[in-house]
Structures are given as C-alpha cells and as structure tokens.
Write an enzyme that holds these catalytic residues in place. Structure first.
Site, PDB file in Angstrom:
ATOM      1  N   GLU A  66       0.834  -1.198   0.000  1.00 51.11           N
ATOM      2  CA  GLU A  66       0.000   0.000   0.000  1.00 51.11           C
ATOM      3  C   GLU A  66       0.872   1.253   0.000  1.00 51.11           C
ATOM      4  O   GLU A  66       1.943   1.289   0.623  1.00 51.11           O
ATOM      5  CB  GLU A  66      -0.934   0.008   1.201  1.00 51.11           C
ATOM      6  N   CYS A 110       3.530   8.660   0.776  1.00 51.62           N
ATOM      7  CA  CYS A 110       4.018   7.741   1.811  1.00 51.62           C
ATOM      8  C   CYS A 110       4.316   6.406   1.146  1.00 51.62           C
ATOM      9  O   CYS A 110       3.409   5.717   0.677  1.00 51.62           O
ATOM     10  CB  CYS A 110       2.964   7.596   2.908  1.00 51.62           C
ATOM     11  N   CYS A 136       5.886  -6.496   7.502  1.00 53.16           N
ATOM     12  CA  CYS A 136       6.782  -5.858   8.457  1.00 53.16           C
ATOM     13  C   CYS A 136       7.193  -6.891   9.488  1.00 53.16           C
ATOM     14  O   CYS A 136       6.433  -7.816   9.799  1.00 53.16           O
ATOM     15  CB  CYS A 136       6.095  -4.671   9.135  1.00 53.16           C
ATOM     16  N   CYS A 142       5.412  -3.710  16.164  1.00 48.39           N
ATOM     17  CA  CYS A 142       5.028  -2.595  17.034  1.00 48.39           C
ATOM     18  C   CYS A 142       3.554  -2.759  17.400  1.00 48.39           C
ATOM     19  O   CYS A 142       2.694  -2.916  16.524  1.00 48.39           O
ATOM     20  CB  CYS A 142       5.274  -1.259  16.339  1.00 48.39           C
ATOM     21  N   CYS A 170       0.597  -0.553  15.861  1.00 46.42           N
ATOM     22  CA  CYS A 170       0.599  -0.371  14.408  1.00 46.42           C
ATOM     23  C   CYS A 170      -0.067  -1.553  13.717  1.00 46.42           C
ATOM     24  O   CYS A 170       0.302  -2.707  13.947  1.00 46.42           O
ATOM     25  CB  CYS A 170       2.042  -0.214  13.923  1.00 46.42           C
ATOM     26  N   SER A 174      10.711   6.925  14.837  1.00 42.89           N
ATOM     27  CA  SER A 174       9.471   6.495  15.486  1.00 42.89           C
ATOM     28  C   SER A 174       9.806   6.192  16.946  1.00 42.89           C
ATOM     29  O   SER A 174      10.191   5.070  17.291  1.00 42.89           O
ATOM     30  CB  SER A 174       8.905   5.251  14.798  1.00 42.89           C
ATOM     31  N   CYS A 190      -1.756   7.064   9.602  1.00 44.39           N
ATOM     32  CA  CYS A 190      -0.513   6.534  10.163  1.00 44.39           C
ATOM     33  C   CYS A 190      -0.788   5.289  11.013  1.00 44.39           C
ATOM     34  O   CYS A 190      -1.630   5.308  11.904  1.00 44.39           O
ATOM     35  CB  CYS A 190       0.155   7.612  11.008  1.00 44.39           C
TER      36      CYS A 190
END
Length: 384
Positions: A102, A115, A122, A126, A129, A231, A351
């Site tokens: 995406e 972005c 990933c 986290c 997220c 982050s 985000c």
C-alpha cells in the site's frame, strides 16, 4: 533451463543508472555509447514519464526495437484505489509475484506527500501499528520502491508540471516495512528519486522514518542526504520495549546517540521524532517532561500523532485536552510540536493503519467483536 518468468520482458521503470547500463550491455550496445543512451532513457523515464518505448524518440528505431524485444515500460499494477473524503488517496499495488503493498498520497495546500513502502509486510511487531501485525514476506526491490512514485505520478497526471506545481513534492518512507531492514535497496531508490536529472525531488523534501535500526542510521544519511525521522513513541526503555520491540536490541540512549551523529544534522536539518499519543500509556505530563529531557541537544521537531484505531487494537487515542497539554509542555521547552491531523481515516490510510486488502479482510472475518467496538470509538481530529 531458464524459467518462464526470466524469459518474459521486464520493465525499465524504476531502474537506476547502473541497471540501465547493464540492460544496454546485455542487448549489445557498444560500451562507448552506453552512458549517452542511459542519459536519454533516464530523461524519458523520469522527466517525461513515457509509457511506451517507441515514444523515446531520441533513440534510434533499431535501438527501440531491441529494447522492446526484451523490456517494457510497465508500471506497478493498481489493484485498488480509494479516495478519502479529505482527498487522501490510498493505492493497493500488486507486484509481479502477486504480493501486495500500500502507498498513500496526501494532498495539502502547500505540498503533496507520498508515503512509500519499503517491504511487503513488516517484522517489527510494534503493538500500536496495524502494519506491524502482518508477517514479513520480503524486501522490495529498488524498482518497486521507485515504481510507487512513478505509478502515482501517472495517476495524478504529474509529469509535465514545473517544480512549484508538482502534485507529488514530498516523499516519506513511512509506509509498510522498516526501511533500514532494506537499506541497500532503499538507498538506491532514494538516490533515483532525488536525482536532479530525473524526478528531481529535493533531498530536503524526502524523509526516511526508522524505528531505530542504529547501525544503518549514519550510513543512510551519508549515502542519501535525506531527512531523518525516528518512530520514538516512548521515553522509557521498559515501555518502548513493549511498544517498539526493536528497542530491546537498540535502546533509547543508543538510538539518540546515533541521532546526534546523523550526517548534516543542524537547526536547518532537524530530526523529526514521531510520538503516537496513547491514552494512559505514554501521554502524561511526566512523559512530556522526560521527552524534552532525553532530546536535549538534538535539533528536533516532535510530531504528536493521535492514535489511529484499527480492528483489534489494544489502545485508545489520548483525549484532545490531554494531547494539547502534552504539546504545551514540549512547545514551552522550545521544540516545535505540531499535532498531526489524521488523514484518510475513513479508508484506513492514516498513520499505522496500512495493511493489504486481503490481510484486512481476513482480520475482519476473525475479529468481528473488535470491529464492532472500533465502530463505536470516536476519532480525535486535531488541526495543527
């Protein structure tokens, strides 16, 4: 024996100069001609955005025919495009192997920010997220990273605008994945996107965001000269270990030392620290004061990010009043601390919300109860 996929024409879109030179060598272009031909192809790809090899009219007909036998100008395939009520666009791209990534375009009055993703999935886990709940499939190749910019420029008809009228003026490496777990490919891609003879995006308008892969922070700064974002999200190692598990390997003190040593760091090239606001987790006055203390001496801006809910998330967003009190403490200490306006929440493009459509569908099927609870939550929308 060659596989079928290796015999199929491959796209030139997204390749860097070294790869284009190899393409020319492979089809028999004399070495003394290669640099000139690379410059010509580069301009057609990254200045003019042509979509057919035959339109590269500065190349001879014979060379265009040779290129066309082995290569195309095929773009990433847009599987789905969603447009938010606030104008944010989310693209679901299908890659050559069927995997999906995406990419999000955010239009603003003074800029247009893209972005960009660096991995399929990933590996950081986290806990706040949505993307972090995916499994890591693979790193993106440089041409797949650059290809996101090319495909969005196509969609926005953004090829023949001058610099002041570009729809895409800024790049943030803040999409799916951890860029510094794909450092070599990310460096190559960023240097293609910032090349002055191509898409010519200013290095001051490109920001790489990392959760803190300390060994590669200086390296990416030296190799690209782009801006850095961290982050952070917590000011104590015990809490950051929970929110950003990478902290167990590279704790806060070690991370901030790497930030202090970032190449080119100055008041004109500040590091952005991203801090997601989680109710009763990291949003107290004491957290704000500790944030100011640990960042002492680092030219910095602090982006406060209202938490963006997703199905099954264990957190809530801090209240508007709590966020503003936190921001006041940071502002009074001399740091710019804008509160990021959530964009694209209605299409899950904000985000921390990125995840492929197929992954989101399976999550929805598994977690109906969490979805119902999420619908009841009221998002906080705070203007800067």
């Amino acid at each position: 024996m060659s596989s079928l996929s290796s015999q199929l024409p491959s796209s030139l879109v997204g390749l860097d100069r070294a790869a284009l030179k190899q393409v020319l060598a492979n089809i028999g272009v004399a070495e003394k001609e290669q640099n000139m031909r690379v410059r010509q192809i580069w301009s057609w790809l990254y200045v003019h955005g042509v979509q057919e090899i035959d339109k590269m009219t500065t190349l001879s007909g014979a060379l265009r025919e040779q290129l066309g036998e082995h290569h195309t100008l095929e773009r990433l395939t847009i599987s789905e495009k969603q447009v938010s009520e606030d104008g944010t666009r989310k693209y679901l791209f299908k890659l050559h192997d069927g995997h999906e990534i995406e990419t999000v375009y955010i239009p603003e009055t003074d800029r247009g920010t893209l972005c960009v993703s660096s991995q399929v999935g990933c590996t950081l886990n986290c806990t706040f997220c949505h993307t972090g709940t995916m499994r890591l499939v693979r790193n993106l190749e440089p041409h797949e990273i650059v290809g996101q910019l090319i495909a969005v420029r196509d969609d926005l008809a953004d090829w023949h605008n001058n610099e002041s009228k570009r729809a895409v003026s800024n790049i943030v490496m803040m999409g799916m994945g951890e860029p510094l777990y794909n450092t070599d490919h990310v460096i190559t891609a960023l240097n293609v996107m910032s090349d002055g003879d191509g898409t010519a995006l200013s290095k001051r308008r490109i920001t790489l965001s990392t959760s803190g892969v300390v060994p590669d922070i200086a390296r990416v700064g030296d190799a690209t000269g782009v801006m850095l974002a961290i982050s952070l999200h917590a000011v104590r190692d015990d809490l950051r270990n929970e929110l950003v598990p990478l902290n167990k390997k590279y704790p806060i003190e070690e991370l901030l030392e790497a930030c202090r040593a970032y190449p080119g760091l100055s008041n004109a090239r500040r590091i952005t620290f991203e801090y997601v606001m989680l109710k009763d987790v990291n949003d107290s006055d004491a957290d704000a004061r500790e944030l100011v203390r640990v960042l002492s001496g680092i030219p910095a801006k602090i982006n406060l990010i209202p938490f963006n809910p997703w199905p099954g998330s264990p957190y809530e967003c801090s209240s508007r009043n709590r966020i503003m009190k936190f921001a006041d403490i940071v502002n009074h200490a001399g740091y710019a601390s804008p509160v990021r306006t959530p964009r694209g929440r209605d299409i899950m493009a904000a985000c921390g919300q990125l995840k492929s459509a197929s992954e989101k569908m399976s999550a929805a099927e598994r977690k109906q109860a969490e979805l119902a609870a999420q619908r009841l939550s009221q998002p906080v929308d705070i203007r800067e």
